[in-house]
Design a protein around this motif. Structure first.
Motif, PDB file in Angstrom:
ATOM      1  N   MET A 121       0.707  -1.277   0.020  1.00  0.00           N
ATOM      2  CA  MET A 121      -0.063   0.069   0.193  1.00  0.00           C
ATOM      3  C   MET A 121       0.744   1.172   0.344  1.00  0.00           C
ATOM      4  O   MET A 121       0.691   1.922  -0.519  1.00  0.00           O
ATOM      5  CB  MET A 121      -1.310  -0.182   1.093  1.00  0.00           C
ATOM      6  CG  MET A 121      -1.958  -1.035   0.948  1.00  0.00           C
ATOM      7  SD  MET A 121      -3.761  -1.108   2.036  1.00  0.00           S
ATOM      8  CE  MET A 121      -2.578  -1.638   3.277  1.00  0.00           C
ATOM      9  N   VAL A 122       2.041   0.957   0.687  1.00  0.00           N
ATOM     10  CA  VAL A 122       2.923   2.478   1.135  1.00  0.00           C
ATOM     11  C   VAL A 122       3.421   2.372  -0.641  1.00  0.00           C
ATOM     12  O   VAL A 122       3.492   4.169  -1.278  1.00  0.00           O
ATOM     13  CB  VAL A 122       3.756   2.221   1.690  1.00  0.00           C
ATOM     14  CG1 VAL A 122       5.382   3.105   1.586  1.00  0.00           C
ATOM     15  CG2 VAL A 122       3.075   2.363   3.585  1.00  0.00           C
ATOM     16  N   ARG A 123       4.122   1.752  -1.584  1.00  0.00           N
ATOM     17  CA  ARG A 123       4.622   1.704  -2.675  1.00  0.00           C
ATOM     18  C   ARG A 123       3.852   1.974  -3.718  1.00  0.00           C
ATOM     19  O   ARG A 123       4.467   3.003  -4.453  1.00  0.00           O
ATOM     20  CB  ARG A 123       5.518   0.429  -2.910  1.00  0.00           C
ATOM     21  CG  ARG A 123       6.168  -0.180  -2.448  1.00  0.00           C
ATOM     22  CD  ARG A 123       7.644   0.170  -2.483  1.00  0.00           C
ATOM     23  NE  ARG A 123       8.770  -0.512  -1.060  1.00  0.00           N
ATOM     24  CZ  ARG A 123       9.800   0.418  -1.052  1.00  0.00           C
ATOM     25  NH1 ARG A 123       9.948   1.185  -1.532  1.00  0.00           N
ATOM     26  NH2 ARG A 123      10.478  -0.203  -0.003  1.00  0.00           N
ATOM     27  N   THR A 124       2.322   1.696  -3.451  1.00  0.00           N
ATOM     28  CA  THR A 124       1.722   1.747  -4.720  1.00  0.00           C
ATOM     29  C   THR A 124       0.834   3.374  -4.853  1.00  0.00           C
ATOM     30  O   THR A 124       0.699   3.911  -4.826  1.00  0.00           O
ATOM     31  CB  THR A 124       1.004   1.059  -4.780  1.00  0.00           C
ATOM     32  OG1 THR A 124      -0.072   0.662  -2.799  1.00  0.00           O
ATOM     33  CG2 THR A 124       0.954  -0.277  -5.288  1.00  0.00           C
ATOM     34  N   GLY A 125       1.704   3.895  -3.253  1.00  0.00           N
ATOM     35  CA  GLY A 125       1.273   5.330  -3.326  1.00  0.00           C
ATOM     36  C   GLY A 125      -0.806   5.542  -2.533  1.00  0.00           C
ATOM     37  O   GLY A 125      -1.347   6.564  -2.904  1.00  0.00           O
ATOM     38  N   ALA A 126      -1.325   4.696  -2.166  1.00  0.00           N
ATOM     39  CA  ALA A 126      -2.124   4.646  -1.789  1.00  0.00           C
ATOM     40  C   ALA A 126      -2.195   5.666  -0.068  1.00  0.00           C
ATOM     41  O   ALA A 126      -1.351   5.813   0.374  1.00  0.00           O
ATOM     42  CB  ALA A 126      -2.649   2.976  -0.692  1.00  0.00           C
ATOM     43  N   PRO A 127      -3.997   6.243   0.392  1.00  0.00           N
ATOM     44  CA  PRO A 127      -3.016   7.301   0.954  1.00  0.00           C
ATOM     45  C   PRO A 127      -3.942   7.044   2.070  1.00  0.00           C
ATOM     46  O   PRO A 127      -4.593   6.120   2.545  1.00  0.00           O
ATOM     47  CB  PRO A 127      -5.176   8.250   0.488  1.00  0.00           C
ATOM     48  CG  PRO A 127      -5.703   6.756  -0.131  1.00  0.00           C
ATOM     49  CD  PRO A 127      -4.461   6.327  -1.158  1.00  0.00           C
ATOM     50  N   LEU A 128      -2.447   7.169   3.148  1.00  0.00           N
ATOM     51  CA  LEU A 128      -2.432   6.238   3.661  1.00  0.00           C
ATOM     52  C   LEU A 128      -2.946   7.241   5.737  1.00  0.00           C
ATOM     53  O   LEU A 128      -2.950   7.162   6.788  1.00  0.00           O
ATOM     54  CB  LEU A 128      -1.690   5.442   5.116  1.00  0.00           C
ATOM     55  CG  LEU A 128      -1.465   4.041   3.920  1.00  0.00           C
ATOM     56  CD1 LEU A 128       0.067   3.660   3.786  1.00  0.00           C
ATOM     57  CD2 LEU A 128      -2.344   3.454   3.801  1.00  0.00           C
ATOM     58  N   CYS A 129      -2.861   8.096   5.090  1.00  0.00           N
ATOM     59  CA  CYS A 129      -2.488   9.191   6.105  1.00  0.00           C
ATOM     60  C   CYS A 129      -4.178  10.313   5.598  1.00  0.00           C
ATOM     61  O   CYS A 129      -4.215  10.630   4.002  1.00  0.00           O
ATOM     62  CB  CYS A 129      -1.515  10.596   6.228  1.00  0.00           C
ATOM     63  SG  CYS A 129      -0.027   9.683   6.677  1.00  0.00           S
ATOM     64  N   ALA A 130      -4.750  11.343   6.757  1.00  0.00           N
ATOM     65  CA  ALA A 130      -5.608  12.080   6.445  1.00  0.00           C
ATOM     66  C   ALA A 130      -5.097  13.309   5.186  1.00  0.00           C
ATOM     67  O   ALA A 130      -4.008  13.838   4.849  1.00  0.00           O
ATOM     68  CB  ALA A 130      -6.633  12.586   7.748  1.00  0.00           C
ATOM     69  N   PRO A 131      -5.588  13.789   4.651  1.00  0.00           N
ATOM     70  CA  PRO A 131      -5.366  15.078   3.440  1.00  0.00           C
ATOM     71  C   PRO A 131      -4.495  16.372   4.590  1.00  0.00           C
ATOM     72  O   PRO A 131      -3.863  16.942   3.955  1.00  0.00           O
ATOM     73  CB  PRO A 131      -6.079  15.562   2.455  1.00  0.00           C
ATOM     74  CG  PRO A 131      -6.973  14.309   2.507  1.00  0.00           C
ATOM     75  CD  PRO A 131      -7.003  13.430   4.178  1.00  0.00           C
ATOM     76  N   SER A 132      -6.016  16.172   5.734  1.00  0.00           N
ATOM     77  CA  SER A 132      -5.454  17.890   5.873  1.00  0.00           C
ATOM     78  C   SER A 132      -4.266  17.736   7.446  1.00  0.00           C
ATOM     79  O   SER A 132      -4.250  18.337   8.015  1.00  0.00           O
ATOM     80  CB  SER A 132      -6.703  17.739   6.980  1.00  0.00           C
ATOM     81  OG  SER A 132      -7.562  16.917   7.878  1.00  0.00           O
ATOM     82  N   ALA A 133      -3.476  15.715   7.290  1.00  0.00           N
ATOM     83  CA  ALA A 133      -2.460  16.064   8.001  1.00  0.00           C
ATOM     84  C   ALA A 133      -1.000  16.705   8.436  1.00  0.00           C
ATOM     85  O   ALA A 133      -0.542  16.775   7.476  1.00  0.00           O
ATOM     86  CB  ALA A 133      -2.181  14.801   8.620  1.00  0.00           C
ATOM     87  N   ASP A 134      -1.233  17.765   9.172  1.00  0.00           N
ATOM     88  CA  ASP A 134       0.208  18.044   9.098  1.00  0.00           C
ATOM     89  C   ASP A 134       1.646  17.151   8.712  1.00  0.00           C
ATOM     90  O   ASP A 134       2.391  16.887   8.216  1.00  0.00           O
ATOM     91  CB  ASP A 134       0.280  18.595  10.436  1.00  0.00           C
ATOM     92  CG  ASP A 134       0.173  20.388   9.768  1.00  0.00           C
ATOM     93  OD1 ASP A 134      -0.314  20.494   9.035  1.00  0.00           O
ATOM     94  OD2 ASP A 134      -0.275  20.736  10.969  1.00  0.00           O
ATOM     95  N   HIS A 135       1.342  16.230   9.993  1.00  0.00           N
ATOM     96  CA  HIS A 135       2.799  15.469  10.364  1.00  0.00           C
ATOM     97  C   HIS A 135       1.934  13.643   9.799  1.00  0.00           C
ATOM     98  O   HIS A 135       0.980  13.285  10.761  1.00  0.00           O
ATOM     99  CB  HIS A 135       3.897  15.726  11.455  1.00  0.00           C
ATOM    100  CG  HIS A 135       4.305  16.329  11.723  1.00  0.00           C
ATOM    101  ND1 HIS A 135       5.516  16.734  10.496  1.00  0.00           N
ATOM    102  CD2 HIS A 135       3.706  17.522  12.098  1.00  0.00           C
ATOM    103  CE1 HIS A 135       5.552  18.174  11.325  1.00  0.00           C
ATOM    104  NE2 HIS A 135       4.732  18.173  12.160  1.00  0.00           N
TER     105      HIS A 135
END
Length: 97
Positions: free
Chosen positions: A27-41
């Protein structure tokens, strides 16, 4: 007898952890959205592969009691093995980060 059951349960839990870590890394390598778009970190971006290893360890810690109970081990052995895996995860994660 309990040693064989514990070994079988531990092997199944390790395989579960490897599958979970592999799936997360895909999932990380394929660019799956694992973090919220509004997250700073995002912890996924901060820790990278270390977080993948930790996900595998947590999956293993959660799977071990399930497999141990299904194999017919008593509560004492199940709790002891689960606590040992959790302690290993905590020591490893504290030492690496």
């Amino acid at each position: 007898m309990d040693t064989q059951l514990l070994g079988k349960s531990l092997l199944q839990a390790v395989l579960t952890g490897l599958v979970a870590a592999f799936a997360f890394e895909v999932m990380v390598r394929t660019g799956a959205p694992l973090c919220a778009p509004s997250a700073d970190h995002c912890v996924v971006d901060l820790l990278g592969e270390l977080f993948t290893v930790q996900i595998g360890g947590l999956a293993m810690a959660l799977a071990l009691p399930v497999f141990a109970r299904r194999a017919g081990l008593g509560w004492t052995a199940t709790v002891a093995a689960g606590a040992a895996v959790v302690a290993l995860n905590l020591v490893w994660f504290a030492g690496v980060t």
